[in-house]
Design a protein around this motif. Structure first.
Motif, mmCIF file in Angstrom:
data_model
loop_
_atom_site.group_PDB
_atom_site.id
_atom_site.type_symbol
_atom_site.label_atom_id
_atom_site.label_comp_id
_atom_site.label_asym_id
_atom_site.label_seq_id
_atom_site.Cartn_x
_atom_site.Cartn_y
_atom_site.Cartn_z
ATOM 1 N N GLU A 15 -11.640 -55.545 5.736
ATOM 2 C CA GLU A 15 -10.697 -55.262 6.821
ATOM 3 C C GLU A 15 -10.362 -56.533 7.606
ATOM 4 N N ALA A 19 -6.835 -58.439 7.933
ATOM 5 C CA ALA A 19 -6.301 -58.817 9.251
ATOM 6 C C ALA A 19 -5.872 -60.279 9.262
ATOM 7 N N ALA A 78 -6.478 -51.428 14.065
ATOM 8 C CA ALA A 78 -5.989 -50.688 12.902
ATOM 9 C C ALA A 78 -5.620 -49.250 13.269
ATOM 10 N N ASN A 81 -6.850 -47.188 7.942
ATOM 11 C CA ASN A 81 -7.691 -48.091 7.170
ATOM 12 C C ASN A 81 -7.678 -47.656 5.709
ATOM 13 N N ARG A 90 -12.081 -49.465 14.516
ATOM 14 C CA ARG A 90 -10.643 -49.739 14.512
ATOM 15 C C ARG A 90 -10.312 -51.185 14.890
ATOM 16 N N LYS A 202 -1.218 -50.779 10.354
ATOM 17 C CA LYS A 202 -1.992 -50.310 9.231
ATOM 18 C C LYS A 202 -2.686 -51.486 8.541
ATOM 19 N N LEU A 203 -3.872 -51.211 8.012
ATOM 20 C CA LEU A 203 -4.575 -52.212 7.203
ATOM 21 C C LEU A 203 -4.308 -51.941 5.727
#
Length: 203
Positions: A15, A19, A78, A81, A90, A202-203
């Protein structure tokens, strides 16, 4: 004035690496003249990067403004995920560091070996007939970079050296940070509080 901007996920999971890619996109959107110098892809997730490094040419006052706005920890919130849909966390953090042009005193120029080769693919007669691509290798460590940005071998050699020193500098910094993390188990080189910027999506 030349400066480098490095985005890093630290030791974060996929994640954080995603990012990095998303925040790098925002940075490029704000500063279209940024030149991508180097990137380290996540070992298994496409479109995710553990680090991304840009070069920028700007006046000192412009760089000072960029640093004030971007240097530090950036938060990505986020809204969903795709990696772990049920994961409750998040907030994902990315470090943004500004690095001045690197000259490493412990690097001996005789330890750097240069190799040339022809550039692959299309690009005109000169690109395919002349060995313009340069690979710079730091022999003691085995670290290497490849540069084919320019049509001149001399220009590519200069850029390859610059990027090699930057890569060695980044690895030295990571080793230093790793040593600090080992000594202080509850700390990390990426500060996760007080973000200087926040993005969401959104990731």
């Amino acid at each position: 004035m030349r400066q480098y901007i490095q985005l890093t996920a630290g030791r974060g999971p996929a994640e954080c690496a995603r990012a990095v890619a998303l925040i790098a996109r925002e940075l490029q959107r704000q500063f279209p003249s940024l030149e991508l110098i180097d990137s380290e892809a996540h070992k298994s997730e496409p479109g995710c990067f553990m680090s991304v490094t840009f070069a920028v040419e700007a006046r000192p006052d412009e760089l000072a403004k960029m640093k004030e706005e971007w240097c530090g920890t950036v938060l990505y919130k986020a809204t969903s995920n795709s990696f772990r849909p049920t994961h409750k966390r998040r907030n994902w953090f990315v470090g943004v560091n500004f690095i001045s042009p690197v000259e490493l005193t412990h690097i001996n120029e005789t330890d750097i070996r240069y190799e040339t080769c022809r550039s692959g693919g299309k690009g005109g007669q000169n690109v395919n007939k002349v060995e313009t691509t340069v690979r710079a290798i730091h022999v003691p460590s085995g670290i290497s970079v490849r540069c084919s940005d320019e049509r001149s071998q001399a220009q590519n050699k200069s850029l390859a050296r610059e990027r090699l020193l930057l890569k060695i500098h980044a690895m030295d910094e990571e080793r230093s940070n790793a040593a600090a993390r080992d000594k202080w188990e509850n700390h990390d080189s990426l500060e996760r509080g007080n973000p200087i910027k926040t993005f969401s999506g959104k990731l």
